[in-house]
Design an enzyme around this catalytic site. Structure first.
Site, PDB file in Angstrom:
ATOM      1  CB  CYS A   1      -0.921   0.008   1.214  1.00 25.51           C
ATOM      2  SG  CYS A   1      -1.783   1.584   1.404  1.00 25.51           S
TER       3      CYS A   1
ATOM      4  CB  THR B   1      -6.090   7.136  -7.921  1.00 25.01           C
ATOM      5  OG1 THR B   1      -5.440   8.126  -7.130  1.00 25.01           O
ATOM      6  CG2 THR B   1      -6.983   7.808  -8.954  1.00 25.01           C
TER       7      THR B   1
ATOM      8  CG  ASP C   1      -1.348  15.410  -4.178  1.00 27.61           C
ATOM      9  OD1 ASP C   1      -2.369  14.809  -3.807  1.00 27.61           O
ATOM     10  OD2 ASP C   1      -0.809  15.211  -5.291  1.00 27.61           O
TER      11      ASP C   1
ATOM     12  N   GLY D   1     -13.614   8.522  -7.681  1.00 30.14           N
ATOM     13  CA  GLY D   1     -12.332   9.054  -8.152  1.00 30.14           C
ATOM     14  C   GLY D   1     -11.158   8.713  -7.259  1.00 30.14           C
TER      15      GLY D   1
ATOM     16  CG  HIS E   1      -6.188   9.781   0.279  1.00 34.57           C
ATOM     17  ND1 HIS E   1      -6.381   8.511  -0.209  1.00 34.57           N
ATOM     18  CD2 HIS E   1      -6.413  10.619  -0.757  1.00 34.57           C
ATOM     19  CE1 HIS E   1      -6.702   8.586  -1.491  1.00 34.57           C
ATOM     20  NE2 HIS E   1      -6.731   9.862  -1.851  1.00 34.57           N
TER      21      HIS E   1
ATOM     22  CB  CYS F   1       0.806   1.292   4.403  1.00 36.99           C
ATOM     23  SG  CYS F   1      -0.849   0.963   5.046  1.00 36.99           S
TER      24      CYS F   1
ATOM     25  CG  HIS G   1      -7.281  15.255  -1.850  1.00 39.68           C
ATOM     26  ND1 HIS G   1      -6.243  15.153  -2.756  1.00 39.68           N
ATOM     27  CD2 HIS G   1      -7.979  14.096  -1.953  1.00 39.68           C
ATOM     28  CE1 HIS G   1      -6.324  13.992  -3.386  1.00 39.68           C
ATOM     29  NE2 HIS G   1      -7.364  13.332  -2.926  1.00 39.68           N
TER      30      HIS G   1
ATOM     31  CG  HIS H   1      -4.591  -0.285   4.877  1.00 40.24           C
ATOM     32  ND1 HIS H   1      -4.017   0.336   3.789  1.00 40.24           N
ATOM     33  CD2 HIS H   1      -5.648  -0.986   4.386  1.00 40.24           C
ATOM     34  CE1 HIS H   1      -4.672   0.009   2.692  1.00 40.24           C
ATOM     35  NE2 HIS H   1      -5.671  -0.802   3.031  1.00 40.24           N
TER      36      HIS H   1
HETATM   37  P1  AMP Z   1      -7.122  10.245  -4.924  1.00 40.42           P
HETATM   38  O1  AMP Z   1      -7.279  10.462  -6.385  1.00 40.42           O
HETATM   39  O2  AMP Z   1      -8.168  10.935  -4.091  1.00 40.42           O
HETATM   40  O3  AMP Z   1      -6.996   8.769  -4.574  1.00 40.42           O
HETATM   41  O4  AMP Z   1      -5.790  10.958  -4.519  1.00 40.42           O
HETATM   42  C1  AMP Z   1      -4.536  10.365  -4.565  1.00 40.42           C
HETATM   43  C2  AMP Z   1      -3.556  11.498  -4.474  1.00 40.42           C
HETATM   44  O5  AMP Z   1      -2.300  10.988  -4.108  1.00 40.42           O
HETATM   45  C3  AMP Z   1      -3.356  12.256  -5.797  1.00 40.42           C
HETATM   46  O6  AMP Z   1      -3.675  13.630  -5.603  1.00 40.42           O
HETATM   47  C4  AMP Z   1      -1.887  12.043  -6.116  1.00 40.42           C
HETATM   48  O7  AMP Z   1      -1.279  13.173  -6.703  1.00 40.42           O
HETATM   49  C5  AMP Z   1      -1.311  11.738  -4.751  1.00 40.42           C
HETATM   50  N1  AMP Z   1      -0.105  10.920  -4.759  1.00 40.42           N
HETATM   51  C6  AMP Z   1       0.095   9.760  -5.432  1.00 40.42           C
HETATM   52  N2  AMP Z   1       1.323   9.267  -5.171  1.00 40.42           N
HETATM   53  C7  AMP Z   1       1.921  10.149  -4.331  1.00 40.42           C
HETATM   54  C8  AMP Z   1       3.204  10.219  -3.702  1.00 40.42           C
HETATM   55  N3  AMP Z   1       4.143   9.267  -3.887  1.00 40.42           N
HETATM   56  N4  AMP Z   1       3.483  11.278  -2.916  1.00 40.42           N
HETATM   57  C9  AMP Z   1       2.556  12.245  -2.734  1.00 40.42           C
HETATM   58  N5  AMP Z   1       1.328  12.232  -3.274  1.00 40.42           N
HETATM   59  C10 AMP Z   1       1.010  11.204  -4.077  1.00 40.42           C
HETATM   60 ZN    ZN Z   2      -2.407   1.520   3.530  1.00 41.54          ZN
END
Ligand code: AMP
Ligand code: ZN
Length: 113
Positions: free
Chosen positions: A4, A94, A30, A92, A99, A7, A101, A46
């Protein structure tokens, strides 16, 4: 939780730009910011998504919002901020570690440059 991304970030196994940390919560910049201030706030525990919040783990959500108010004070977000949660593929999401924002400073020029 094996494999993950968030994590691993919370455990320091994958580098991140840390903004805040306590026993329950980790917050970091981010990697692809959508606002001048864009931080991801996660529980260290988690939890897959907001659809997996239960009476047994909802303390994690309270701790996240306590942390958000501390981050807002520390980062001087006195003009306000947005908190966004994407839940599940239709929402949305990913990265499958719940988490939030935290976005702010929309008054600054954006995108930069
Ligand atoms: P979501 O689309 O709500 O799942 O948001 C996932 C967020 O994680 C996106 O805004 C990505 O830019 C961010 N993200 C993905 N990988 C990383 C990383 N290694 N470090 C910081 N942010 C990340
Ligand atoms: Zn996790």
């Amino acid at each position: 939780m094996e494999d993950c991304l968030f994590c691993k970030i919370a455990a320091g196994e994958i580098p991140s730009e840390k903004v805040y940390e306590n026993e329950y919560v980790y917050a970091f910049k981010d990697i692809d910011p959508q606002a001048p201030f864009h931080v991801i706030v996660i529980p260290k525990k988690h939890i897959k998504s907001a659809a997996d919040i239960t009476p047994e783990n909802s303390i994690e959500v309270a701790k996240i919002f306590e942390a958000i108010s501390e981050i807002a004070a520390k980062e001087k977000l006195e003009k306000g901020f947005r908190v966004v949660n994407n839940c599940g593929s239709d929402g949305g999401q990913t990265v499958n570690h719940m988490h939030f924002h935290l976005l702010a400073r929309r008054n600054l020029q954006w995108p930069p440059g």
